[in-house]
Design a protein around this motif. Sequence first.
Motif: not given
Length: 410
Positions: A232-242, A302-318
Amino acid sequence: MRSKAIGGIAAQSMQALISLVLQIMVSRILGIDDFGQFAILYGIIVLATAVITGLVGDTLVVLDRSRHGIRAGLEGTLALVTASAAVIAGVLAWATGFVSGVDAVLFGAALAAFAVEEIVRRLLMARLAFPRVIATDLAGFVIALLVLGAVWLAQPLTLGAFLGAIAAGQAVAACVGWFLVPRDDRFLVRLGGADYAAVWKYGSWRGLQQTLRPAMFTATRLLVLGFAGLTAVGELEAARTYTSPLILVVGGFSSYLFVRFAGKHRDGEGADSLREADRVVLVLLGLTIVMGAIAVALAPLVGPLAFGVELNTVAVVAWVAYGASVAMVTPYGALGAVSGRQTAVFLIRLGDTVLGLAAATVILASGLSPATVPFALAVASLLGGIGLRWLAASSKDTPRSHPDGTPSFG
């Protein structure tokens, strides 16, 4: 003003791009779990660097660094605090079992090199030499890539390889940046007669203030780790990094404003600074909304291409919402800091940071998705911005200066 402001944004944007590329590489090569571990370590590096930047970097902009006592105090403080932070962070990371002994050494080295390079960048930014700042960052990035390439030829890349690459790249960047500093500002002095009191009188509050945002991010990661786990840290951090380029672009403009406001107040020309800050907030808010809308639209691609995972849309908006709140806060914080009210600025920012972390804890303890945590941080940040705007509006005095260059009122 416009060209210098663009230069400040370009300099921070380059740093943001380099950081983004390195973090994407970690996510793609090591996986989302190791990315979560790297995010925590990198967050500690950013936190320690923020302390040193506020204590030394902001102080060298405001005080008269040409004076022997001030310059010696800046040099001694930089050496002591950087070495202490690197040793303490490395030992704690190893003692808690979070990383191996070798990785702990590399982590400490990366922290020290990162902090010193940031102070060299501040020297260049104090002279508004933004193209030289960009050249410095690019030199460090090239070295980091060369180190990673050399390691990759011999063995698979690991967390330690990325920490070592950061250490090597930042060390070289610090050397390159030092030689790009104008000659009349590129000198060291003996530490005898250092005026540590003046440096710490101003810089301690700025150092504390600069820690608040990275400390909040680090605490948020640890909260998510405790409630939801490393993935969960990695997923939230991926959205923050994006979305991090949004915040760093705002930070770049605010760094320029800090230098500009400091110069205007030293010259007794700060009467219109609040109106200028208001205009900047509107520009930054509009820029953030436009960039944020584009980021949200492109996230599924961009999520799958850059981070190898789908970015959580809610996290990106947040995180975009949090970026918008930062755009509405930082110009007023910069104005308050150069006006001799750094203590009040710190207390306001501390209040909104504690409020944000409390709200994040409630969200996670209630079982809500970690993706919603940045919304809580954004609301708290916005409330702090209202307080900073009120503080700036309530200042009616014309600033004077002490002989050491410290702003004074009354």
